[in-house]
Design an enzyme around this catalytic site. Sequence first.
Site, PDB file in Angstrom:
ATOM      1  N   GLU A   1       0.834  -1.198   0.000  1.00 16.68           N
ATOM      2  CA  GLU A   1       0.000   0.000   0.000  1.00 16.68           C
ATOM      3  C   GLU A   1       0.872   1.252   0.000  1.00 16.68           C
ATOM      4  O   GLU A   1       1.988   1.255   0.510  1.00 16.68           O
ATOM      5  CB  GLU A   1      -0.913   0.003   1.230  1.00 16.68           C
ATOM      6  CG  GLU A   1      -1.974  -1.084   1.129  1.00 16.68           C
ATOM      7  CD  GLU A   1      -2.921  -1.132   2.322  1.00 16.68           C
ATOM      8  OE1 GLU A   1      -4.060  -1.565   2.125  1.00 16.68           O
ATOM      9  OE2 GLU A   1      -2.528  -0.761   3.439  1.00 16.68           O
TER      10      GLU A   1
ATOM     11  N   CYS B   1      -0.793   6.607   9.603  1.00 15.91           N
ATOM     12  CA  CYS B   1       0.446   6.008  10.082  1.00 15.91           C
ATOM     13  C   CYS B   1       0.175   4.701  10.815  1.00 15.91           C
ATOM     14  O   CYS B   1      -0.688   4.633  11.686  1.00 15.91           O
ATOM     15  CB  CYS B   1       1.138   6.952  11.068  1.00 15.91           C
ATOM     16  SG  CYS B   1       1.889   8.341  10.274  1.00 15.91           S
TER      17      CYS B   1
END
Length: 384
Positions: free
Chosen positions: A126, A378
């Site tokens: 990703e 994150c």
Amino acid sequence: MTSIVPTEFGAAPADVAPAAPATPATPATSADVDDPRIGIKRYGLDGLRELLASLGEPAYRAKQLLRWLYGRGVATYDEMTDLPARLRERLHTAAPLAVPELLQVHHSQDGARKYLLRLADGARIEAVGLPSASSPTHSSDRPSTRLTVCFSTQVGCAMGCAFCATGRLGLTRQLAPGEMADQLLVVADDFGCRVTNAVAMGEGEPLANYDATLAALRLMNAPDGLGIGARHLTISTCGLLPQLRRLTLEPEQFTLAVSLHSAVQATRDMLMPALARYPLDELREALITYAQTSGRRPTLEVVLIDGINDTPEEINALAEYCRGMLVHINLIPLNAGGASDLRPASPQRLREAAHVLSNRGIEATVRRSRGADILGACGQLAAG
Ligand code: SAH
Ligand code: SF4
């Protein structure tokens, strides 16, 4: 590996022993890092030069190839019209050209987009695109758009940090330089504008794939490649000390972020078990040397977790640790995805921590997390 496989696509340094992940690493593909399907993407700049030299080509061909691959991002050798047809054929045989397949794009309400990509060997990774309008410097300037790409450096990660979804995957394989640079091309294509900044903050620990990551940053930095200024290219590391010391000596002005998370050894060891062999005081020394040598201020990332590292004692230890150091602290609210018993610190705790640090003369900001609604923030990337 064959003789023309450059060092930048080597295996993880021997001292980076994988930590036990929360769930065992299951190979996503039958391929390993030597898979021939990765083809031309296994090379950085030096590797491209070596490859062309091994084919008896003049040095300027490397520049041409670089421009086609990463300046323009073409998908076939046939499009490289200023390369002789015979060379294109030989390249096709020696190092096939594959581009990542875009499987899914998720749009966050905040403008971030998360990309699921399938690589030539079937591995999935990703990347995240983060657009932002920067303020004009002069009233007559129009706001310019910044496009930051958060790219992956490995498929999964061996470090097993308790709070991180990627860490729960374990490591499947290293990424090659071109596979990292390609993530920027996919995002640029989707947004229809050039990438201005890139951060190695996707899946993986960049310094556990040191040579390939540095080679990728050079593809991104090269004027004939993606042409992004070195200061706009950021490496985020959990703090592998031998590699951090090596990075200090690199000539480019890449930006450094170190994931600290706690200045209390026992807390850090609990959150980041694979880093326990690198004591905090040695990390501090390495950061001071980095700042002195490079003249640059590293960022320390601290993900604040309720009751673990957001207490007054922890924030006090953080302030002490940073006293006299040239650093900037980013306080980040914990995103969901890691161990389920960890909860984010309250917004009030985040504000208090920033306040305490600022009062002690330490630059600290609370960083807004983007893309959490699409699991693209994150520590949430977990495609491997
Ligand atoms: N391996 C590198 C880079 C990838 S992680 C590193 O650890 O620095 C990118 C950033 O996301 C790091 O600062 C990491 O600490 C942070 N992160 C990981 N899990 C997180 C979570 N659950 N919430 C918020 N940030 C997280
Ligand atoms: Fe790996 Fe970084 Fe996640 Fe730790 S925080 S497991 S080093 S990706």
